[in-house]
Design a protein around this motif. Sequence first.
Motif, mmCIF file in Angstrom:
data_model
loop_
_atom_site.group_PDB
_atom_site.id
_atom_site.type_symbol
_atom_site.label_atom_id
_atom_site.label_comp_id
_atom_site.label_asym_id
_atom_site.label_seq_id
_atom_site.Cartn_x
_atom_site.Cartn_y
_atom_site.Cartn_z
ATOM 1 N N LEU A 1 -2.186 8.991 10.359
ATOM 2 C CA LEU A 1 -2.615 7.596 10.273
ATOM 3 C C LEU A 1 -3.988 7.469 9.604
ATOM 4 C CD1 LEU A 1 -1.422 6.447 13.803
ATOM 5 C CD2 LEU A 1 -0.429 5.758 11.611
ATOM 6 N N GLU A 2 -4.894 8.347 9.940
ATOM 7 C CA GLU A 2 -6.218 8.316 9.321
ATOM 8 C C GLU A 2 -6.123 8.589 7.824
ATOM 9 O OE1 GLU A 2 -8.941 7.309 10.380
ATOM 10 O OE2 GLU A 2 -9.023 7.520 12.565
ATOM 11 N N LYS A 3 -5.261 9.515 7.467
ATOM 12 C CA LYS A 3 -5.142 9.877 6.055
ATOM 13 C C LYS A 3 -4.545 8.757 5.233
ATOM 14 C CE LYS A 3 -5.672 13.230 2.992
ATOM 15 N NZ LYS A 3 -6.982 13.860 2.739
ATOM 16 N N ILE A 4 -3.476 8.124 5.717
ATOM 17 C CA ILE A 4 -2.845 7.048 4.945
ATOM 18 C C ILE A 4 -3.775 5.846 4.856
ATOM 19 C CG2 ILE A 4 -1.655 5.956 6.909
ATOM 20 C CD1 ILE A 4 -0.270 6.377 3.338
ATOM 21 N N ARG A 5 -4.666 5.710 5.816
ATOM 22 C CA ARG A 5 -5.632 4.606 5.778
ATOM 23 C C ARG A 5 -6.711 4.833 4.720
ATOM 24 N NH1 ARG A 5 -10.490 2.999 8.492
ATOM 25 N NH2 ARG A 5 -10.701 5.102 9.345
ATOM 26 N N SER A 6 -6.995 6.107 4.423
ATOM 27 C CA SER A 6 -8.152 6.414 3.575
ATOM 28 C C SER A 6 -7.816 6.797 2.137
ATOM 29 C CB SER A 6 -8.964 7.541 4.212
ATOM 30 O OG SER A 6 -8.182 8.720 4.343
ATOM 31 N N VAL A 7 -6.536 7.085 1.850
ATOM 32 C CA VAL A 7 -6.175 7.462 0.472
ATOM 33 C C VAL A 7 -5.016 6.593 0.000
ATOM 34 C CG1 VAL A 7 -6.891 9.860 0.858
ATOM 35 C CG2 VAL A 7 -4.485 9.227 1.157
ATOM 36 N N SER A 8 -4.724 6.664 -1.282
ATOM 37 C CA SER A 8 -3.602 5.891 -1.814
ATOM 38 C C SER A 8 -2.302 6.439 -1.252
ATOM 39 C CB SER A 8 -3.578 5.971 -3.336
ATOM 40 O OG SER A 8 -3.141 7.250 -3.765
ATOM 41 N N PRO A 9 -1.290 5.602 -1.076
ATOM 42 C CA PRO A 9 -0.022 6.094 -0.542
ATOM 43 C C PRO A 9 0.612 7.160 -1.440
ATOM 44 C CG PRO A 9 0.178 3.814 -1.290
ATOM 45 C CD PRO A 9 -1.264 4.139 -1.277
ATOM 46 N N ALA A 10 0.439 7.030 -2.757
ATOM 47 C CA ALA A 10 0.997 8.039 -3.662
ATOM 48 C C ALA A 10 0.360 9.396 -3.408
ATOM 49 C CB ALA A 10 0.788 7.616 -5.112
ATOM 50 N N ASP A 11 -0.963 9.411 -3.281
ATOM 51 C CA ASP A 11 -1.659 10.682 -3.020
ATOM 52 C C ASP A 11 -1.283 11.238 -1.656
ATOM 53 O OD1 ASP A 11 -2.915 10.592 -5.447
ATOM 54 O OD2 ASP A 11 -4.802 9.761 -4.680
ATOM 55 N N PHE A 12 -1.096 10.356 -0.690
ATOM 56 C CA PHE A 12 -0.749 10.817 0.658
ATOM 57 C C PHE A 12 0.582 11.544 0.657
ATOM 58 C CE2 PHE A 12 1.617 10.294 4.580
ATOM 59 C CZ PHE A 12 0.735 10.827 5.502
ATOM 60 N N TRP B 1 0.186 -1.961 7.656
ATOM 61 C CA TRP B 1 1.395 -2.263 6.909
ATOM 62 C C TRP B 1 1.688 -3.747 6.710
ATOM 63 C CZ3 TRP B 1 2.555 2.468 5.417
ATOM 64 C CH2 TRP B 1 2.310 3.542 6.273
ATOM 65 N N VAL B 2 1.328 -4.578 7.656
ATOM 66 C CA VAL B 2 1.734 -5.981 7.591
ATOM 67 C C VAL B 2 0.567 -6.868 7.201
ATOM 68 C CG1 VAL B 2 3.558 -5.631 9.297
ATOM 69 C CG2 VAL B 2 1.290 -6.393 10.045
ATOM 70 N N GLY B 3 0.874 -8.136 6.917
ATOM 71 C CA GLY B 3 -0.135 -9.059 6.450
ATOM 72 C C GLY B 3 -0.161 -9.071 4.933
ATOM 73 N N ASN B 4 -1.007 -9.914 4.375
ATOM 74 C CA ASN B 4 -1.022 -10.085 2.917
ATOM 75 C C ASN B 4 -2.192 -9.383 2.252
ATOM 76 O OD1 ASN B 4 0.475 -11.237 0.794
ATOM 77 N ND2 ASN B 4 -1.151 -12.769 0.464
ATOM 78 N N GLU B 5 -2.887 -8.534 2.994
ATOM 79 C CA GLU B 5 -3.987 -7.766 2.406
ATOM 80 C C GLU B 5 -3.413 -6.753 1.411
ATOM 81 O OE1 GLU B 5 -5.066 -4.371 3.183
ATOM 82 O OE2 GLU B 5 -6.903 -4.604 1.980
ATOM 83 N N ARG B 6 -4.080 -6.617 0.247
ATOM 84 C CA ARG B 6 -3.520 -5.843 -0.857
ATOM 85 C C ARG B 6 -3.158 -4.424 -0.455
ATOM 86 N NH1 ARG B 6 -5.647 -2.285 -4.233
ATOM 87 N NH2 ARG B 6 -7.770 -2.734 -3.501
ATOM 88 N N LYS B 7 -4.043 -3.710 0.215
ATOM 89 C CA LYS B 7 -3.767 -2.322 0.578
ATOM 90 C C LYS B 7 -2.583 -2.202 1.529
ATOM 91 C CE LYS B 7 -8.321 -0.281 -0.219
ATOM 92 N NZ LYS B 7 -9.434 0.494 0.389
ATOM 93 N N ALA B 8 -2.453 -3.148 2.442
ATOM 94 C CA ALA B 8 -1.316 -3.126 3.362
ATOM 95 C C ALA B 8 -0.013 -3.308 2.592
ATOM 96 C CB ALA B 8 -1.464 -4.203 4.421
ATOM 97 N N ARG B 9 -0.017 -4.233 1.626
ATOM 98 C CA ARG B 9 1.181 -4.450 0.817
ATOM 99 C C ARG B 9 1.542 -3.195 0.027
ATOM 100 N NH1 ARG B 9 -1.575 -8.942 -1.105
ATOM 101 N NH2 ARG B 9 -1.392 -8.100 -3.230
ATOM 102 N N GLU B 10 0.531 -2.550 -0.541
ATOM 103 C CA GLU B 10 0.768 -1.333 -1.335
ATOM 104 C C GLU B 10 1.331 -0.214 -0.468
ATOM 105 O OE1 GLU B 10 -2.933 -0.384 -3.150
ATOM 106 O OE2 GLU B 10 -2.754 -1.922 -4.730
ATOM 107 N N ARG B 11 0.753 -0.035 0.704
ATOM 108 C CA ARG B 11 1.248 1.007 1.616
ATOM 109 C C ARG B 11 2.700 0.745 1.985
ATOM 110 N NH1 ARG B 11 -3.416 -0.196 4.800
ATOM 111 N NH2 ARG B 11 -5.192 1.092 4.151
ATOM 112 N N ARG B 12 2.968 -0.491 2.392
ATOM 113 C CA ARG B 12 4.312 -0.841 2.837
ATOM 114 C C ARG B 12 5.334 -0.646 1.715
ATOM 115 N NH1 ARG B 12 3.270 -5.743 4.304
ATOM 116 N NH2 ARG B 12 4.122 -6.847 2.479
ATOM 117 N N SER B 13 4.990 -1.122 0.520
ATOM 118 C CA SER B 13 5.898 -1.019 -0.611
ATOM 119 C C SER B 13 6.165 0.443 -0.971
ATOM 120 C CB SER B 13 5.309 -1.756 -1.826
ATOM 121 O OG SER B 13 6.117 -1.567 -2.975
#
Length: 535
Positions: free
Chosen positions: A156-167, A62-74
Motif C-alpha cells: 500500500l505504501e509503495k502504490i501510494r508513492s510511485v506510479s502504478p506502471a512502475d509499481f 482508488w476512489v474519488g475524482n482525484e487524478r492519482k486515484a483515477r490513474e491507480r484505479r484505471s
Amino acid sequence: MANSILLTLSYRVLIVFCSLTYASSSFAMVNNDEFRISLINSLSKNSEIIRFYQDNGFQPLWVGNERKARERRSYFFKELKNASKHVLPALRYDLNYLKRQAISAKSSSDFGLAEALISIKFIEYSSNLQTGVLKPSSVDKEIVRKVPYRTTTAYLEKIRSVSPADFFKGIQPQSKQYSLLLQEKRRLEKIIAQGGWNSDLPGELIRPGDVGDKVILLRNTLIKRGYLERTSSDVYDGKLRSAVQLFQLRHGLAPDGIAGPATFSEMAKTAQERLASVLVALEREKWTNFDFGSRHVIVNLPDFSTKLFENGALIFETRNVIGTPIDEQRTPEFSDVIEHLITNPTWNVPKSITLKEYLPEMQKDPSAHDYLELIDLDRELVPRDLVNFNEYDEDTFPYDLKQFPSITNALGLVKFMFPNQYSIYLHDTPSKPLFDLEVRAFSHGCIRLQKPFEFAYELLKPQTEDPKTAFNDAIATGEETVVYLRKPVPVHLIYRTAFVDELGVINYRRDIYGRDAAIYEALINAGVQAESFSS
C-alpha cells in the motif's frame, strides 16, 4: 458571430463549473466520517489495511475524482484484465464486480465500500504476482522454500508513492528466466491455437545413414518443432543428425544423434504439456523472486547440474547425482549459504539409513559393510564381534555407524557445507561411473558432484592467490579439515523442468519427482486458466 462566441464561452464555463462542482462533491464524498466508517467496517477482517488508512488520514487510494486515484484505479483494472498473462487466476480478482462498485458509488458509504474492496483485491493480486498463487509446501512437503512474502503495508505504501506502471512492473520477477519464459508461454499458446504440433513418430531406432518413411517421420517432427529447416530429403544425413543432437541437448538427453525410445518419448510431448511446464516454471520463479546474490550456486535437480555464477555469468558447472525418487530420499528444494568445506570428511551415517538399510543387512551378515565402524552412546568404537545384531530392531539399536576418511569414503574427499535441518550438502563420491548416466537420481538426498575439486578451487578463488594448492594441501593431510569461506556463497536448490540456458534458449527436462505435475494441478484448482496436459 459575437453571439456564437459568447455561447461557446458560456458552454465552456458551464463545463468547468460542473467539473469543479463534481470534483468538490467527489472530494467531500471521500473525506467525511461516513466514508471512514464504511471503509473500516468493510475492512473488519483486514486490520493491517485499516492501520495503513489510519496512518494516512483515511485518504483514498482508488476512489474519488482525484487524478492519482483515477490513474491507480484505471491501471489496476487493466492489470486484472490481463492477469492470465502472468499465470494468475483472473476470476479470483472479481474485476467486473470491482468496476461496478466503483462506477455505481453514489454515497460516501458506497465509496468507502468500493475503496475497501479494491484494496483487498489489490493486495491479493500484488502478492500473487510477486510471490505466487500457491504455498509451495502445501503442494509438496519437500518444497521447503522460504518464499519472500511482503507485507500488506509495504504494498500500500509503495502504490501510494510511485506510479502504478512502475509499481506493477517492479514487483513481478525481474529475472531473465521470467521474461523469456513469458515469451515461450506466448509462443506455445500460439502453436496450440493453430492446432498444436502433433505428428506421427517412428516405432524403431533410427541411425545416421538410414533412409525411408521412418526418416521422413523424424524429419517432419523436427521441422514442426523448429529444429530443422524445411527439406524433402528422406535420408538421415548430417543436417538431420545435428538437428537430433540439438533436440537431445535441449531436453537433457545424451546427444548421440541416434533417435531411440528416450528421444521419441520427449518428441511425443504435446505443446500443451510443454506449456504446463512453462506455467509451473513461471509460478516457481515467483517463489524465488529475490536477489540470488552476485556470486551464487544453482543446483537444478531435474537438470542434474550444479552451476556457479558470478555477476550473471556462468563460471563453473558440473554434473551431479541427486536423491532417489522415493519417499525420504528425494532432494528437497530450498536456499541456504555455503559456509565452509570439509576435506577428508568422516561420514556419519544418517540414523534412517542405519536402521532401514544397514541393520537388516548386518543381521543377515555381521560383516556386511565392514568399512563402517560401530559407535556406542559414549562415542566409543565397538568391535563388531561383540555385538549380536539380531538382538535389536529399529527401535532398540543403540549404535551409530561411521566411515572414517579415505579415498573410498562415501563422501569422497570433500564436502561443501550449508548447515540445514535437512542434512543436505554437496560432496565428492567414489562412484564416478554414475555421472555417465542420463538420469542421475541415486543418492539418499545429498548432491554428489562430478568435479568437486574444481568446484572447490572456484569457491576459494576470492580468498587466496593459489586456491588449487591451498585446497590440495588440506587434502594431503589425510585428516578431516574445515576450510571456511571468508565470504559465504548462496546456494539455491531449485527444480525447473522448463528453463532458459546461458544462451537464452528454452530447455525442457523430465519431471523426475512428479512435483511439477502436482503444482500444475494445484494451479488449475486455484483458478489459473490454461490448456490441459492432454491435447
